[in-house]
Design an enzyme around this catalytic site. Structure first.
Site, PDB file in Angstrom:
ATOM      1  N   GLU A  50       0.862  -1.179   0.000  1.00 42.33           N
ATOM      2  CA  GLU A  50       0.000   0.000   0.000  1.00 42.33           C
ATOM      3  C   GLU A  50       0.902   1.233   0.000  1.00 42.33           C
ATOM      4  O   GLU A  50       1.784   1.357   0.845  1.00 42.33           O
ATOM      5  CB  GLU A  50      -0.897   0.030   1.247  1.00 42.33           C
ATOM      6  CG  GLU A  50      -1.960  -1.054   1.281  1.00 42.33           C
ATOM      7  CD  GLU A  50      -2.776  -1.003   2.563  1.00 42.33           C
ATOM      8  OE1 GLU A  50      -2.555  -0.096   3.391  1.00 42.33           O
ATOM      9  OE2 GLU A  50      -3.632  -1.884   2.741  1.00 42.33           O
ATOM     10  N   ASP A  61      -5.609   9.146  10.168  1.00 46.97           N
ATOM     11  CA  ASP A  61      -4.267   8.635  10.431  1.00 46.97           C
ATOM     12  C   ASP A  61      -3.727   9.109  11.769  1.00 46.97           C
ATOM     13  O   ASP A  61      -4.018  10.217  12.220  1.00 46.97           O
ATOM     14  CB  ASP A  61      -3.306   9.090   9.325  1.00 46.97           C
ATOM     15  CG  ASP A  61      -3.658   8.480   7.983  1.00 46.97           C
ATOM     16  OD1 ASP A  61      -4.048   7.306   7.967  1.00 46.97           O
ATOM     17  OD2 ASP A  61      -3.557   9.186   6.959  1.00 46.97           O
ATOM     18  N   TYR A 176     -10.690  -4.594   3.896  1.00 48.83           N
ATOM     19  CA  TYR A 176      -9.716  -4.144   4.898  1.00 48.83           C
ATOM     20  C   TYR A 176     -10.485  -3.953   6.209  1.00 48.83           C
ATOM     21  O   TYR A 176     -11.274  -3.036   6.343  1.00 48.83           O
ATOM     22  CB  TYR A 176      -9.093  -2.825   4.433  1.00 48.83           C
ATOM     23  CG  TYR A 176      -7.944  -2.301   5.278  1.00 48.83           C
ATOM     24  CD1 TYR A 176      -7.930  -2.387   6.669  1.00 48.83           C
ATOM     25  CD2 TYR A 176      -6.856  -1.693   4.668  1.00 48.83           C
ATOM     26  CE1 TYR A 176      -6.889  -1.890   7.414  1.00 48.83           C
ATOM     27  CE2 TYR A 176      -5.796  -1.171   5.412  1.00 48.83           C
ATOM     28  CZ  TYR A 176      -5.823  -1.277   6.771  1.00 48.83           C
ATOM     29  OH  TYR A 176      -4.786  -0.779   7.518  1.00 48.83           O
TER      30      TYR A 176
END
Length: 276
Positions: A50, A61, A176
């Site tokens: 990724e 994040d 995911y």
């Protein structure tokens, strides 16, 4: 037509082991070193890569990946340069799947139609765009799928059985699963809870399920890999890049990352053995 992502998971299924999915930020610590890191990852044991698309407001994040994105932007990384990184990578590796991960804003500014075309020409295999929910599939997901890119969606501990079908509807490549609530790199996942969540998702889809957020050690990778089709590691690698860059950079950065990846790869390769 089978994509590189689908081909890789098919092969791993035959080998009876989970994938090691590695995340690094394009352009971190600089464009040239980021390319060297990407090129070194497969030999170290990464099965899929990724690549983060740097963005100035990465809301999902944690601090390590936020800093990586800002370093990349400061050093001049753009989405166009990220695609050129993939293109350069493909000159030496036509098998390892590459997924671009990030936020919709840079893609929107680039232009969806042009981005999808250029991504495929560069050798990108899939996209993870964390701020595009299923209700916005027409923005990027459907054009990407139509063009032959896998579009990978996130499922979380709060994605219940009522919501899951909508999340999975146009997902391809793999799912995911975000193993913890919160930002990346903020806590360690509970292997038993993760295994139960993966089983629940698999009742709704035949796609592989990869688990990320919080995995940092070979032992954790082995534990998570017993119940998942793949283990995603990002913050640990990005932190290693940051630390090695402070200590001098260059080849030392590449070695710092590949040393960790080699350990993690050993973990995922023993996951099913431990189960047996």
């Amino acid at each position: 037509m089978t994509t590189r992502i689908e081909a890789r998971f098919s092969r791993l299924k035959e080998e009876n082991r989970p994938a090691l999915v590695t995340f690094v930020m394009a352009g971190d610590p600089d464009h040239e070193t980021a390319l060297k890191i990407a090129e070194a990852l497969p030999a170290a044991g990464a099965d899929l890569i990724e690549l983060g698309m740097p963005f100035s407001d990465p809301m999902a994040d944690g601090p390590a990946i936020q800093r990586a994105g800002l370093r990349a932007l400061k050093n001049g990384e753009t989405l166009k340069k990220t695609l050129s990184l993939v293109r350069d990578f493909r000159r030496g590796d036509d098998e390892t799947p590459i997924i671009l991960m990030g936020y919709f804003n840079p893609v929107y500014i680039y232009g969806v139609e042009g981005f999808v075309k250029d991504a495929i020409e560069a050798g990108v295999d899939g996209l993870i765009v964390v701020d595009l929910p299923p209700e916005m599939d027409e923005e990027l997901c459907l054009p990407a799928l139509k063009a032959g890119l896998n579009f990978i969606r996130l499922a979380t501990p709060t994605t219940d059985d009522k919501r899951l079908p909508a999340v999975l509807k146009n997902t391809s490549g793999f799912v995911y699963y975000v193993s913890i609530t919160g930002i990346t790199g903020s806590a360690a996942p509970d292997a038993d809870k993760v295994a139960a969540a993966v089983s629940r998702i698999k009742r709704h889809t035949d796609l592989p399920v990869c688990v990320g957020f919080g995995v940092r050690t070979a032992e954790q990778a082995a534990e998570i890999g017993r119940g998942a089709d793949g283990v995603v590691v990002g913050s640990a690698l990005v932190s290693a890049i940051e630390a090695a860059s402070r200590d001098g950079g260059g080849d030392a950065v590449v070695k710092a990352v590949t040393d960790i990846v080699a350990q993690l790869a050993q973990g995922v390769r023993t996951a099913r053995l431990a189960k047996a």
